[in-house]
Design an enzyme around this catalytic site. Structure first.
Site, PDB file in Angstrom:
ATOM      1  N   ASN A   1      13.879 -16.289   7.911  1.00 42.57           N
ATOM      2  CA  ASN A   1      14.154 -15.954   9.685  1.00 42.57           C
ATOM      3  C   ASN A   1      14.869 -16.351  10.521  1.00 42.57           C
ATOM      4  OD1 ASN A   1      13.033 -13.815   7.895  1.00 42.57           O
ATOM      5  ND2 ASN A   1      11.143 -14.005   8.757  1.00 42.57           N
TER       6      ASN A   1
ATOM      7  N   LEU B   1       0.687   2.350  -5.941  1.00 44.29           N
ATOM      8  CA  LEU B   1       0.989   3.378  -7.009  1.00 44.29           C
ATOM      9  C   LEU B   1       1.328   4.717  -6.125  1.00 44.29           C
ATOM     10  CD1 LEU B   1      -2.463   2.786  -7.994  1.00 44.29           C
ATOM     11  CD2 LEU B   1      -0.669   2.992  -9.523  1.00 44.29           C
TER      12      LEU B   1
ATOM     13  N   HIS C   1      -0.123 -10.009   5.370  1.00 44.86           N
ATOM     14  CA  HIS C   1       1.302 -10.612   4.623  1.00 44.86           C
ATOM     15  C   HIS C   1       1.788 -10.360   3.356  1.00 44.86           C
ATOM     16  CE1 HIS C   1       5.057 -13.129   4.027  1.00 44.86           C
ATOM     17  NE2 HIS C   1       5.300 -13.129   5.046  1.00 44.86           N
TER      18      HIS C   1
ATOM     19  N   VAL D   1       0.965   4.212   0.558  1.00 52.05           N
ATOM     20  CA  VAL D   1       3.008   4.647   0.549  1.00 52.05           C
ATOM     21  C   VAL D   1       3.073   4.467  -1.038  1.00 52.05           C
ATOM     22  CG1 VAL D   1       3.451   3.435   2.671  1.00 52.05           C
ATOM     23  CG2 VAL D   1       2.454   2.375   0.639  1.00 52.05           C
TER      24      VAL D   1
ATOM     25  N   SER E   1      10.929 -11.834   4.723  1.00 48.40           N
ATOM     26  CA  SER E   1       9.545 -11.890   3.496  1.00 48.40           C
ATOM     27  C   SER E   1       9.234 -10.119   3.569  1.00 48.40           C
ATOM     28  CB  SER E   1       8.605 -11.613   4.560  1.00 48.40           C
ATOM     29  OG  SER E   1       8.288 -13.412   4.698  1.00 48.40           O
TER      30      SER E   1
ATOM     31  N   ASN F   1       0.181   7.938  -6.428  1.00 46.95           N
ATOM     32  CA  ASN F   1      -1.059   8.829  -6.162  1.00 46.95           C
ATOM     33  C   ASN F   1      -1.343   9.409  -4.965  1.00 46.95           C
ATOM     34  OD1 ASN F   1      -1.814   6.223  -4.191  1.00 46.95           O
ATOM     35  ND2 ASN F   1      -3.326   5.758  -5.718  1.00 46.95           N
TER      36      ASN F   1
ATOM     37  N   ASP G   1      -4.929   1.148  -3.747  1.00 47.58           N
ATOM     38  CA  ASP G   1      -3.609   1.550  -3.820  1.00 47.58           C
ATOM     39  C   ASP G   1      -2.459   0.605  -4.868  1.00 47.58           C
ATOM     40  OD1 ASP G   1      -1.439   3.277  -3.710  1.00 47.58           O
ATOM     41  OD2 ASP G   1      -0.742   3.079  -1.728  1.00 47.58           O
TER      42      ASP G   1
ATOM     43  N   ASP H   1       1.353 -16.230  -1.611  1.00 48.44           N
ATOM     44  CA  ASP H   1       1.454 -15.645  -0.199  1.00 48.44           C
ATOM     45  C   ASP H   1      -0.180 -16.107   0.032  1.00 48.44           C
ATOM     46  OD1 ASP H   1       1.936 -13.616   2.016  1.00 48.44           O
ATOM     47  OD2 ASP H   1       4.049 -12.889   1.094  1.00 48.44           O
TER      48      ASP H   1
END
Length: 489
Positions: A337, A249, A238, A255, A408, A251, A214, A205
């Site tokens: 897409n 995670l 992206h 998210v 994606s 944690n 995270d 990517d």
């Protein structure tokens, strides 16, 4: 000189090469990528490439050897390309094509409550653009800091047995995105802790930021193909968004991902503008990931390569992905897409092959997005599953949170499920404008194993203790707390 190949009309690679020679023919050499009919021993591939070029009476040496994929790249003129394609051992010869800058990003407004508007239909793209590999267009909503935005549940899906979810709060305190909850059948995966530890997500990517706090990013195996930009820069956002959906995670921060704690290997092929790559760059990244997995003896059932990218059909790119998949490596690939049949796009068109999963996009009411690619199931069906791809919350530019939409965003949901065990077919989602639908992707988690009865989950590099299916922390007599996220063997 433009080598265009068509899966649909049955045009052979040889015919396309001849056509290219008739169009071009100026005698200038340009990069081509080449694949053999049969798989070759990596140690013998360089010699086989030299022999094939000699047999074709081409005085050139390979620019790159894709040792894990039975292919190579080489500078050829149009006449030499025809000669090389005529060698019996050669399957395909294709002109390498550049990656353009990403199409303009389209913005969807977000209300103060966090709800998103209806999906925006992707604008039509020129046939020339569709013949180039690119970072897939995504639809962006304003970045947010709120942890409890809800996408709303208006409308309902009474015809389906799939419940509607909005973003909520995970048991560990961070946002539980609706898509993560949906693919786990309503389960809050954070309650089991960072159960993705010991698995590996190779993300081809635009790079993955390593400063979110995270994500577990593997610094040793990550690599950049972009001059002046490390694998841990992501001016586009992206790749970081994709990685967050796979592996964020459990944690209490940001998210939680589908496979929380999975190790992310950033393979950066796109620059901050979403360009800078060619087909051969993507192939080389697949070759590199395959080599890392093979050389380090990784358990292939705990590895996945995510490719949220695509362009016009290329038998060579599809061949590269299939060569890795034949070795037991799993792929999760964005269907695209363009609101079109995925047969026309690579690598999505490789989705009819074992271990390769192409993924279409739906919203939180399981309606397939109007811009999502699809496939006619008659004959070989290249699109395997539908997954959440509209209004998906994850990390973005600078490590902020943002809602993005696109196939994606759907592919990393399936990538996370593949890391955790397998994917099963749920109910068919609501069909798109063309009347086609795919089964919704649902996870099948690996059973927790403790063969030596030491209270620790086998195969993890940190303590991970369960009680009735939930991860628990231990506190010693001095008051120090230990958990799967903090305690090492």
């Amino acid at each position: 000189e433009e080598l265009l190949t068509s899966k649909k009309n049955g045009q052979s690679i040889a015919d396309a090469v001849v056509q290219a020679a008739q169009v071009g023919g100026d005698g200038s050499r340009r990069e081509h990528y080449v694949f053999f009919e049969a798989n070759a021993d990596p140690a013998e591939l360089s010699g086989r490439a030299d022999k094939a070029l000699k047999d074709a009476k081409v005085q050139a040496r390979p620019s790159q050897v894709f040792s894990e994929l039975s292919g190579f790249s080489v500078q050829l003129d149009s006449r030499e390309a025809v000669q090389l394609r005529a060698v019996p051992s050669i399957e395909s010869v294709e002109l390498d094509r550049p990656l353009p800058l990403s199409p303009p990003v389209e913005v969807k407004p977000v209300s103060s409550s966090g709800s998103t508007t209806a999906p925006v239909t992707a604008s039509s793209e020129s046939s020339a653009l569709n013949q180039e590999v690119r970072l897939e267009k995504v639809f962006v909503s304003d970045a947010i800091a709120s942890s409890n935005a809800d996408l709303g549940t208006n409308g309902g899906i009474s015809a389906l047995a799939l419940p509607v979810y909005g973003n909520g709060k995970a048991s560990t305190g961070e946002v539980l995105p609706y898509g993560v909850k949906a693919v786990w059948g309503g389960t809050d995966i954070s309650s089991q802790g960072n159960i993705g530890r010991g698995t590996y997500a190779f993300v081809i990517d635009s790079g993955v930021l390593d400063n979110t706090g995270d994500l577990l990013v593997n610094k040793a195996w990550s690599k950049s193909w972009v001059s002046g930009e490390s694998a841990f820069t992501d001016g586009n956002g992206h790749g970081t968004h994709v990685a967050g959906t796979i592996a964020a995670l459990a944690n209490g921060r940001g998210v939680v991902g589908v496979a929380p704690g999975a190790e992310v290997v950033s393979l950066k092929v796109f620059n901050s503008s979403g360009g800078g790559a060619t087909y051969s760059t993507i192939i080389d990244a697949v070759n590199y990931a395959t080599g890392v997995i093979n050389r380090n003896g990784l358990d292939k059932s705990k590895c996945v390569i995510n490719m949220s990218l695509g362009g016009g059909f290329s038998s060579g790119l599809d061949r590269a992905v299939k060569a890795a998949a034949d070795q037991g490596i799993k792929f999760s690939i964005a269907a695209g897409n363009s609101g079109d049949d995925a047969d026309w796009y690579s690598p999505a068109s490789a989705g009819d092959h074992a271990n390769i999963y192409s993924v279409s996009a739906v919203d939180n009411r399981y309606q397939m997005a109007s811009w999502s690619n699809w496939d006619d199931p008659s004959g070989s069906d290249d699109v395997d599953f539908a997954a959440p791809g509209v209004g998906v919350l994850s990390y973005y530019r600078g490590g902020s949170l943002a809602y993005l939409s696109g196939t994606s965003m759907a592919a990393p949901h399936v990538a996370g499920l593949l890391l955790m065990g397998d994917v099963k077919s749920g109910e068919a989602v609501k069909a798109n404008w063309a009347g086609y639908s795919d089964p919704f992707a649902l996870g099948i988690a690996r059973p927790v194993k403790d063969a030596n009865n030491d209270g620790l989950v086998d195969g993890l590099t940190s303590y991970h203790i369960f009680n009735n299916g939930e991860s628990i922390a231990l506190t010693n007599r001095r008051g120090s707390t230990y958990s799967d996220a903090s305690s090492k063997y």
